[in-house]
Motif scaffolding. Structure first.
Motif, PDB file in Angstrom:
ATOM      1  N   GLY A   2      45.593  34.937  42.676  1.00 40.67           N
ATOM      2  CA  GLY A   2      45.615  36.175  43.450  1.00 40.67           C
ATOM      3  C   GLY A   2      44.338  36.343  44.247  1.00 40.67           C
ATOM      4  N   GLU A   3      44.043  37.571  44.591  1.00 39.55           N
ATOM      5  CA  GLU A   3      42.861  37.855  45.415  1.00 39.55           C
ATOM      6  C   GLU A   3      41.583  37.582  44.631  1.00 39.55           C
ATOM      7  OE1 GLU A   3      40.917  41.572  47.957  1.00 39.55           O
ATOM      8  OE2 GLU A   3      42.735  41.839  46.750  1.00 39.55           O
ATOM      9  N   ILE A   4      40.612  36.976  45.321  1.00 44.52           N
ATOM     10  CA  ILE A   4      39.294  36.730  44.736  1.00 44.52           C
ATOM     11  C   ILE A   4      38.283  37.466  45.599  1.00 44.52           C
ATOM     12  CG2 ILE A   4      37.601  34.995  44.044  1.00 44.52           C
ATOM     13  CD1 ILE A   4      39.840  33.005  43.715  1.00 44.52           C
ATOM     14  N   PRO A   5      37.897  38.681  45.235  1.00 43.70           N
ATOM     15  CA  PRO A   5      37.018  39.493  46.089  1.00 43.70           C
ATOM     16  C   PRO A   5      35.682  38.845  46.384  1.00 43.70           C
ATOM     17  CG  PRO A   5      38.046  40.839  44.385  1.00 43.70           C
ATOM     18  CD  PRO A   5      38.336  39.420  44.039  1.00 43.70           C
ATOM     19  N   ALA A   6      35.127  38.105  45.447  1.00 42.60           N
ATOM     20  CA  ALA A   6      33.800  37.535  45.664  1.00 42.60           C
ATOM     21  C   ALA A   6      33.776  36.586  46.851  1.00 42.60           C
ATOM     22  CB  ALA A   6      33.336  36.814  44.399  1.00 42.60           C
ATOM     23  N   LEU A   7      34.911  35.927  47.125  1.00 42.36           N
ATOM     24  CA  LEU A   7      34.998  35.009  48.255  1.00 42.36           C
ATOM     25  C   LEU A   7      35.820  35.570  49.410  1.00 42.36           C
ATOM     26  CD1 LEU A   7      35.563  31.633  46.357  1.00 42.36           C
ATOM     27  CD2 LEU A   7      33.545  32.295  47.679  1.00 42.36           C
ATOM     28  N   LYS A   8      36.315  36.814  49.225  1.00 51.96           N
ATOM     29  CA  LYS A   8      37.170  37.447  50.233  1.00 51.96           C
ATOM     30  C   LYS A   8      38.428  36.612  50.486  1.00 51.96           C
ATOM     31  CE  LYS A   8      33.319  39.670  52.637  1.00 51.96           C
ATOM     32  NZ  LYS A   8      32.623  39.864  53.938  1.00 51.96           N
ATOM     33  N   TRP A   9      38.946  36.015  49.391  1.00 54.75           N
ATOM     34  CA  TRP A   9      40.170  35.225  49.478  1.00 54.75           C
ATOM     35  C   TRP A   9      41.375  36.085  49.152  1.00 54.75           C
ATOM     36  CZ3 TRP A   9      38.993  29.977  46.566  1.00 54.75           C
ATOM     37  CH2 TRP A   9      38.106  29.229  47.343  1.00 54.75           C
ATOM     38  N   PRO A  10      42.449  35.973  49.920  1.00 50.84           N
ATOM     39  CA  PRO A  10      43.700  36.653  49.566  1.00 50.84           C
ATOM     40  C   PRO A  10      44.474  35.824  48.542  1.00 50.84           C
ATOM     41  CG  PRO A  10      43.983  35.472  51.610  1.00 50.84           C
ATOM     42  CD  PRO A  10      42.544  35.276  51.207  1.00 50.84           C
ATOM     43  N   PRO A  11      45.517  36.361  47.942  1.00 50.07           N
ATOM     44  CA  PRO A  11      46.362  35.555  47.058  1.00 50.07           C
ATOM     45  C   PRO A  11      46.941  34.360  47.808  1.00 50.07           C
ATOM     46  CG  PRO A  11      46.875  37.886  46.810  1.00 50.07           C
ATOM     47  CD  PRO A  11      45.970  37.777  47.993  1.00 50.07           C
ATOM     48  N   MET A  12      46.864  33.182  47.180  1.00 48.96           N
ATOM     49  CA  MET A  12      47.383  31.994  47.834  1.00 48.96           C
ATOM     50  C   MET A  12      47.448  30.855  46.834  1.00 48.96           C
ATOM     51  SD  MET A  12      44.061  30.876  50.103  1.00 48.96           S
ATOM     52  CE  MET A  12      42.418  30.874  49.389  1.00 48.96           C
ATOM     53  N   THR A  13      48.078  29.759  47.267  1.00 46.95           N
ATOM     54  CA  THR A  13      48.144  28.527  46.491  1.00 46.95           C
ATOM     55  C   THR A  13      47.251  27.502  47.162  1.00 46.95           C
ATOM     56  OG1 THR A  13      50.417  28.994  45.808  1.00 46.95           O
ATOM     57  CG2 THR A  13      49.651  26.710  45.628  1.00 46.95           C
ATOM     58  N   MET A  14      46.357  26.878  46.412  1.00 48.79           N
ATOM     59  CA  MET A  14      45.430  25.932  47.003  1.00 48.79           C
ATOM     60  C   MET A  14      45.081  24.849  45.982  1.00 48.79           C
ATOM     61  SD  MET A  14      41.872  28.117  47.046  1.00 48.79           S
ATOM     62  CE  MET A  14      40.930  26.694  47.612  1.00 48.79           C
ATOM     63  N   ASP A  15      44.507  23.770  46.480  1.00 48.09           N
ATOM     64  CA  ASP A  15      44.082  22.649  45.636  1.00 48.09           C
ATOM     65  C   ASP A  15      42.602  22.782  45.292  1.00 48.09           C
ATOM     66  OD1 ASP A  15      46.610  21.615  45.801  1.00 48.09           O
ATOM     67  OD2 ASP A  15      46.151  20.241  47.451  1.00 48.09           O
ATOM     68  N   PHE A  16      42.254  22.385  44.047  1.00 48.55           N
ATOM     69  CA  PHE A  16      40.879  22.368  43.577  1.00 48.55           C
ATOM     70  C   PHE A  16      40.561  20.971  43.041  1.00 48.55           C
ATOM     71  CE2 PHE A  16      41.968  26.818  43.308  1.00 48.55           C
ATOM     72  CZ  PHE A  16      40.804  27.484  43.668  1.00 48.55           C
ATOM     73  N   ASN A  17      39.294  20.565  43.194  1.00 46.50           N
ATOM     74  CA  ASN A  17      38.817  19.372  42.490  1.00 46.50           C
ATOM     75  C   ASN A  17      38.635  19.693  41.008  1.00 46.50           C
ATOM     76  OD1 ASN A  17      38.765  17.722  44.694  1.00 46.50           O
ATOM     77  ND2 ASN A  17      36.589  17.995  45.112  1.00 46.50           N
ATOM     78  N   LEU A  18      38.685  18.667  40.199  1.00 46.75           N
ATOM     79  CA  LEU A  18      38.404  18.809  38.767  1.00 46.75           C
ATOM     80  C   LEU A  18      37.030  18.218  38.484  1.00 46.75           C
ATOM     81  CD1 LEU A  18      41.830  17.824  37.155  1.00 46.75           C
ATOM     82  CD2 LEU A  18      40.803  20.098  37.232  1.00 46.75           C
ATOM     83  N   ALA A  19      36.190  18.993  37.831  1.00 43.54           N
ATOM     84  CA  ALA A  19      34.883  18.448  37.448  1.00 43.54           C
ATOM     85  C   ALA A  19      35.047  17.296  36.465  1.00 43.54           C
ATOM     86  CB  ALA A  19      34.010  19.551  36.851  1.00 43.54           C
ATOM     87  N   SER A  20      36.113  17.344  35.665  1.00 41.16           N
ATOM     88  CA  SER A  20      36.402  16.288  34.695  1.00 41.16           C
ATOM     89  C   SER A  20      37.879  16.393  34.333  1.00 41.16           C
ATOM     90  CB  SER A  20      35.528  16.436  33.442  1.00 41.16           C
ATOM     91  OG  SER A  20      36.004  15.601  32.407  1.00 41.16           O
ATOM     92  N   PRO A  21      38.551  15.254  34.084  1.00 40.31           N
ATOM     93  CA  PRO A  21      39.966  15.337  33.701  1.00 40.31           C
ATOM     94  C   PRO A  21      40.158  16.052  32.369  1.00 40.31           C
ATOM     95  CG  PRO A  21      39.135  13.092  33.467  1.00 40.31           C
ATOM     96  CD  PRO A  21      38.087  13.857  34.183  1.00 40.31           C
ATOM     97  N   GLU A  22      39.099  16.151  31.545  1.00 44.55           N
ATOM     98  CA  GLU A  22      39.202  16.824  30.260  1.00 44.55           C
ATOM     99  C   GLU A  22      39.389  18.333  30.423  1.00 44.55           C
ATOM    100  OE1 GLU A  22      39.374  15.187  27.471  1.00 44.55           O
ATOM    101  OE2 GLU A  22      39.073  13.260  28.486  1.00 44.55           O
TER     102      GLU A  22
END
Length: 516
Positions: free
Chosen positions: A455-475
């Protein structure tokens, strides 16, 4: 052992070896840490070579504010462009960009040097060709008479000085001629009588004075000519107006011909009041006409009229120019540029180097090695090909004169990304940490990424959306199945690159989430 048996055993051994290799490879792939692919390492060996710059993220090839941590294509099938370490928006929040040599050649980027030069600062005006009033003459007899014959009988005919125009009969001329003849004869006959001779001389002088006031010269034997006289043209030129008709009677002062010399003409042009202080008599000018495209004529400012038209806020000026071939006909529409520049040199750049939005003026300064920085400037006088720079650049700076709008667009994009992702608090660390809640949609272990709907992330002013993230580790996602409601934490190392550092299952009812 038969040959057939040996062939069968050999085939079986090869198959077992291949199966064992496949099994070992898949086990290693399952337990090894995923490596985010770099930008076409096969086609660009330098990207993975020792000492090569690290790829930070990939940006939209059309300049849209969209980045990706992994290689991808846009909706048109174009590859996202890699952004290397040192080229990212965070490295220089002024918007400076670095362009590779191949892209410089593709874009056709050209530069020029800011230098001191005498700035041509023309005032552009429009006007019309007019007759030089100083060369216009009227043929108007000062006595009464009748026109007996016309020698020039059409308007527009060219005439030369001394050419016969028309012949007249005038009783006044006949009377003056007779008086002059009588006075001259009495003066001759009274040679022995000083008083009579003096009286005859005064009569002859009075007659000659009267004829001189008519601006005429009586021919010898005027009485014999019967009071007839031929008028000649007083100047070279063309007949603008002809009122003379054979047989007509004219009165003193009637203008029978109007003749104008068109070897020089005027251009009467209108100058706006804001440009009046820059225009002075004697300045050179260049005149072009729609009737003769590609040709220009040299002129000079002869006079500034002392009045201003209140409706148009303009003052007429008079340009004088030679017309030896007679090409410039009165009434033609004319464009003129009056050279009003000073002889003092000024720091200038080519006009094409200036990016002027109306509210901001910018030039792109080349800093070497394909790096370009936008530089706000203060603009002074503008010439036809160069513009004066009062502040912002120095003599010798290289500025972009071609493809600068493309580079400026990329610079604005990077500056915007830097502003979008920059810390609001100057005292915070470079790495930013955030937490949120959402749904884990998919896991790509080979690419080391996950897809999350949040959903919305106010700290980054992001609206609700679907997005890809990197993984710091597969664990991080171990034990979390796709479709699970999760609470996750992620951090930003460089603009546009976010990596998830912690994921935990959340209650399915947790539809909302919070950002810090």
């Amino acid at each position: 052992m038969t040959p057939a048996a040996r062939l069968t055993l050999t085939t079986l051994a090869v198959a077992v070896a291949l199966a064992a290799g496949y099994f070992a490879g898949t086990r290693n792939a399952d337990h090894a840490a995923p490596i985010a692919p770099t930008a076409s390492s096969d086609s660009n060996p330098a990207a993975t070579a020792p000492g090569a710059k690290k790829i930070l993220y990939y940006r939209n090839p059309m300049g849209l504010p969209d980045t990706s941590p992994v290689p991808k294509k846009d909706s048109m099938g174009m590859d996202y462009i890699p952004v290397y370490e040192g080229e990212d928006a965070g490295a220089d929040d002024s918007g400076a960009v670095t362009v590779s040599p191949s892209r410089l050649q593709t874009l056709g980027v050209r530069t020029a040097v800011a230098e001191l030069r005498t700035l041509g600062e023309p005032v552009r005006v429009v006007g019309r060709v007019a007759i030089n009033e100083r060369t216009t003459v009227d043929v108007a007899p000062r006595f009464e008479g009748w026109i007996e014959r016309l020698h020039v009988n059409a308007s527009g005919d060219p005439v030369r000085r001394g050419q016969a125009l028309f012949s007249v009969y005038s009783p006044e001329l006949l009377s003056a001629g007779s008086e002059l003849q009588i006075a001259e004869r009495l003066q001759h006959d009274a040679a022995n009588d000083p008083a009579a001779a003096d009286s005859a001389k005064r009569l002859a002088d009075a007659t000659r004075a009267r004829v001189s006031n008519w601006q005429m010269k009586l021919p010898e034997g005027a009485k014999a000519a019967g009071g007839r006289l031929t008028f000649t043209s007083p100047a070279n030129g063309v007949v603008l107006e002809k009122k003379a008709v054979e047989g007509m009677r004219f009165m003193p002062g009637d203008a029978l011909y109007r003749i104008a010399d068109l070897s020089t003409v005027w251009v009467l042009a209108d100058v706006y009041e804001r440009d009046l202080p820059r225009v002075k008599a004697g300045q050179p000018a260049t005149v072009t006409l729609d009737a003769f495209p590609g040709r220009s004529f040299t002129a000079k400012v002869a006079y500034l009229y002392p009045t201003l038209d209140a409706a148009t806020r303009t003052t007429p000026i008079r340009l004088e120019l030679a017309n030896p071939d007679g090409l410039l006909r009165p009434g033609l529409f004319a464009h003129a540029e009056v050279a009003t520049g000073t002889t003092a040199p000024a720091l200038t750049v080519p006009t094409s180097a200036l990016i002027d939005s109306g509210e901001r003026q910018v030039v792109l300064v080349a800093q070497g090695e394909g790096r370009f920085a936008p530089r706000p400037v203060k603009v002074g006088r503008r010439g036809s090909e160069h513009v004066e720079i009062l502040e912002g650049v120095a003599a010798g700076d290289s500025v972009v004169v071609s493809a600068n709008f493309l580079i400026d667009a990329e610079s604005n994009l990077r500056a915007a990304l830097a502003t979008f992702t920059a810390s609001k608090d100057s005292g915070t660390a470079a790495t930013q940490h955030y937490s949120a809640e959402g749904t884990l949609d998919a896991i790509d272990t080979s690419a080391g990424t996950v897809s999350i709907t949040h959903g919305e992330i106010p700290a980054l002013k992001w609206p609700p959306m679907t997005m890809d993230f990197n993984l710091a580790s597969p664990e991080v996602v171990k034990g979390i199945a796709p479709g699970s409601a999760i609470r996750f934490e992620f951090e930003q190392h460089v603009p546009g690159e976010f990596a998830i550092t912690r994921v935990e299952a959340a209650a399915p009812a947790s539809a909302g989430h919070k950002g810090h």
